[in-house]
Design an enzyme around this catalytic site. Structure first.
Site, PDB file in Angstrom:
ATOM      1  N   HIS A   1     -41.438 -79.819   9.842  1.00  0.00           N
ATOM      2  CA  HIS A   1     -40.074 -80.331   9.559  1.00  0.00           C
ATOM      3  C   HIS A   1     -39.030 -79.602   8.810  1.00  0.00           C
ATOM      4  CE1 HIS A   1     -36.827 -83.345   9.442  1.00  0.00           C
ATOM      5  NE2 HIS A   1     -36.937 -83.221   8.136  1.00  0.00           N
TER       6      HIS A   1
ATOM      7  N   CYS B   1     -32.858 -85.312  14.307  1.00  0.00           N
ATOM      8  CA  CYS B   1     -33.456 -84.239  14.199  1.00  0.00           C
ATOM      9  C   CYS B   1     -34.073 -83.518  15.351  1.00  0.00           C
ATOM     10  CB  CYS B   1     -34.415 -83.973  13.022  1.00  0.00           C
ATOM     11  SG  CYS B   1     -35.334 -82.619  12.602  1.00  0.00           S
TER      12      CYS B   1
ATOM     13  N   ASP C   1     -43.118 -58.219   1.128  1.00  0.00           N
ATOM     14  CA  ASP C   1     -42.817 -58.080  -0.210  1.00  0.00           C
ATOM     15  C   ASP C   1     -43.903 -57.034  -0.926  1.00  0.00           C
ATOM     16  OD1 ASP C   1     -41.741 -58.626  -2.649  1.00  0.00           O
ATOM     17  OD2 ASP C   1     -42.349 -60.670  -2.867  1.00  0.00           O
TER      18      ASP C   1
ATOM     19  N   PHE D   1     -43.529 -58.746  -7.660  1.00  0.00           N
ATOM     20  CA  PHE D   1     -43.677 -60.146  -8.009  1.00  0.00           C
ATOM     21  C   PHE D   1     -44.962 -60.712  -8.466  1.00  0.00           C
ATOM     22  CE2 PHE D   1     -43.072 -64.755  -7.569  1.00  0.00           C
ATOM     23  CZ  PHE D   1     -42.211 -64.859  -8.772  1.00  0.00           C
TER      24      PHE D   1
ATOM     25  N   CYS E   1     -36.528 -81.321  15.529  1.00  0.00           N
ATOM     26  CA  CYS E   1     -37.726 -80.736  15.297  1.00  0.00           C
ATOM     27  C   CYS E   1     -39.002 -81.536  16.185  1.00  0.00           C
ATOM     28  CB  CYS E   1     -38.151 -80.611  13.860  1.00  0.00           C
ATOM     29  SG  CYS E   1     -39.148 -81.994  13.205  1.00  0.00           S
TER      30      CYS E   1
ATOM     31  N   ASP F   1     -35.527 -66.407   0.754  1.00  0.00           N
ATOM     32  CA  ASP F   1     -36.993 -66.801   1.243  1.00  0.00           C
ATOM     33  C   ASP F   1     -37.170 -67.517   0.275  1.00  0.00           C
ATOM     34  OD1 ASP F   1     -37.451 -64.429  -0.918  1.00  0.00           O
ATOM     35  OD2 ASP F   1     -39.451 -65.507  -0.613  1.00  0.00           O
TER      36      ASP F   1
ATOM     37  N   CYS G   1     -39.894 -84.951  14.720  1.00  0.00           N
ATOM     38  CA  CYS G   1     -38.941 -85.716  14.720  1.00  0.00           C
ATOM     39  C   CYS G   1     -38.575 -86.430  16.186  1.00  0.00           C
ATOM     40  CB  CYS G   1     -37.571 -85.367  14.108  1.00  0.00           C
ATOM     41  SG  CYS G   1     -37.757 -85.354  12.341  1.00  0.00           S
TER      42      CYS G   1
END
Lengths: 379, 379
Positions: A341, A310, A90, A94, A312, A272, A315
């Site tokens: 997660h 899941c 970026d 911002f 991940c 994002d 999990c």
């Protein structure tokens, strides 16, 4: 041409964007590593495991600490973080709007005080691009002025004009830097940023102007800063058809899983948001049917993973009961697990979206996605 | 007999201790996971990668949160943490001494106020063992009274007597619990704890008493609580020869790498300490030649790993410059990296010690270890 649209369904697009560090399959969610690290204790190795495609770092923060020269010496952000897939930076525009103190905007650039130590700093389009060149990201964002919503029409119009002139300066500076023999990443590409608050004519006129510069990609900035979700969708509805079809479209700072599905539906390719990591650190975890707060008493003896099925790393091994204990005792491991997660959830949501688009089944995917949450899509 | 000495060199021993979750190669450093997690964001998976042999959890903390019943329902700590190698649980005795408020010690047990919410709690030998049985650790520590140094002789003598009577009650309660059909880990073994401050006759008399109970192992408690290093070594010099040779010896809460090498030299087999994790979280990182403070300016542009040649997951990928940046910007990833490196250092120091003992070269190892630090071993 570094972007190609592989398949469309309505306004939604399945695409591929080429960078100096490999291709990005779109729609994509970029994982936010503001200061060259994902908050919550995740490393480059973790991002690889989470199937992250693009890490997003921040010019404003890295300009302050450790400073562009140190990152450059370490081989740019890719060497510094040991992350060798695409990076987007970026521009700092911002953060000047949201963080910096005593901000003073002039045609030449912005002078401000650092939010860390009050030090006086000057950031201009050229300076932002020079910093991003040192960071060596694959995609550099234009240095823009992000106005708050609501702002007076006359002020937004003036800011749009300035942002366009700054964009030309960004483009010129990046061209100059990419041609130097010792540039960290000479394949760095510039995305322009559309502004205009919620004024349709300003948004459209600004988009037409910046599209004329024929940049590798275009972002929609200045949304998710105070307007309602419906207002945001209304902007997308008139704006994405006015964006170059052959260039990727990036909706900055958005959003919830619902926002993302609706953004893809309206033709957005890049997203994002700090939300998955921030929510993860606060025990608010995403599942197919919505999000759950793992601090709730009801999970104290729950042997199930955060979400059954899941894949991940959390999990796969740990129970809700264990995670709740970690959150209640404020163990740092809780933050790490929550972020892992949630980023897995986001990255795999995008994968599911891409698969649906490839199969021409995005409409069905979108209907089911909202049905699982007991909600309706927009329109 | 669950312990065997494989080889000795002087007083130092290379041994193997058998538990319900596999063997422990000694000398060993146990990695402290107080509340069922290593501080700094490390999971069971990380401990596996760091070649941790034994995780050490704390009865006092887990008694308060989440409480023994929840851990029991989740399959004990092994199920709760998803860590399937040996676990040792401290009894809570030390935390009553260091953390609890309004502590009142009686023959029956100790009443105190929780350091979290002031709640009144009573912990006795039986209650500590019942909690440890729910936690399902492989090694349960006796509930003892840890007196501060210095304390009056008469008080220490009284505390030693009480600790001995409490040890008999611990043994009886564990025998009863291990015989129940639904015990989490019926192979749980009890280690007795020697006390006596720095009074030689009390230490020796107490050791003789507890050795008479023929427990699976013996710990030296009440050290590293205010005495000098030389005083601690002096206690070890007269105490380890008085400990049963065929039982493992655990020096509780110790210590620096130097303390560990000197402890092994004096016949100690088990160690634990919060130091590597705590120092790691504060950027103080261990190397072969001593520790370095990664926050120092000199590392800002240093492309080398923390320690060249180190095989830890951090040194394999990241530079000192990157780690310094993470520490300076207070990224959680800095804590994680610091702890990973330091625990790797400790676990591999023990591996080096074991290899040296196996080869009959521990004296040489010890000399070189201190020489690299520009120091001399004791004596």
């Amino acid at each position: 041409m570094s972007f190609r649209v592989i398949r469309t369904e309505g306004r939604a697009r399945r695409g591929e964007f080429l960078t100096a560090h490999g291709p990005v399959q779109t729609p994509v969610f970029m994982n936010v590593a503001t200061r060259a690290a994902i908050k919550g204790g995740l490393s480059a190795e973790d991002l690889e495991r989470l199937h992250c495609q693009v890490a997003l770092c921040n010019t404003y923060h890295l300009h302050l600490r450790p400073g562009p020269e140190i990152v450059r010496e370490m081989g740019g952000l890719h060497g510094f973080m040991d992350w060798h897939r695409p990076i987007l930076t970026d521009s700092g525009g911002f953060q000047l709007f949201s963080l910096a103190q005593l901000r003073k905007i002039r045609e030449e650039g912005v002078s401000f005080s650092s939010h860390i130590d009050g030090r006086k700093i000057f950031l201009s389009p050229e300076e932002s691009i020079r910093t991003q060149s040192c960071l060596g990201s694959d995609i550099a964002m234009a240095f823009d002025e992000c106005v708050k919503i609501p702002s007076p029409y006359a002020y937004v119009e003036e800011a749009c004009g300035r942002t366009y002139r700054w964009l030309e300066r960004c483009r010129d500076e990046l061209e100059r830097l990419n041609a130097l023999p010792d540039t960290v990443n000479p394949g760095q590409q510039l995305f322009g940023i559309n502004q205009g608050a919620t004024f349709r004519d300003l948004r459209l006129r600004h988009m037409e102007q910046i599209a004329g510069l024929d940049l590798p990609g275009y972002a929609i900035g200045g949304l998710a800063v105070g307007e309602t979700t419906d207002e945001m969708y209304a902007v997308l509805d008139y704006l994405t058809p006015a964006m170059p079809a052959e260039k990727p479209r990036y909706l900055m700072g958005v959003g919830t899983p619902e926002n993302i599905v609706e953004g893809v539906y309206r033709g957005i390719d890049f997203f994002d948001c700090v939300m998955p990591a921030r929510n993860g650190r606060h025990a608010r975890l995403f599942t197919r049917t919505g999000s759950i707060n793992l601090k709730n008493e009801q999970y104290a003896r729950d042997p199930r993973p955060i979400e059954e099925g899941c894949g991940c790393p959390v999990c796969q091994r740990y129970s809700r009961a264990y995670l709740r204990h970690l959150f209640k005792t404020e163990e740092i491991l809780a933050l790490r697990f929550g972020v892992i997660h949630n980023l897995w959830y986001y990255n795999h949501l995008m994968e599911d979206i891409r698969v649906a688009l490839e199969a021409g089944r995005f409409a069905e995917f979108r209907r089911d996605f909202f049905a699982l949450r007991g909600r309706e899509p927009t329109e």
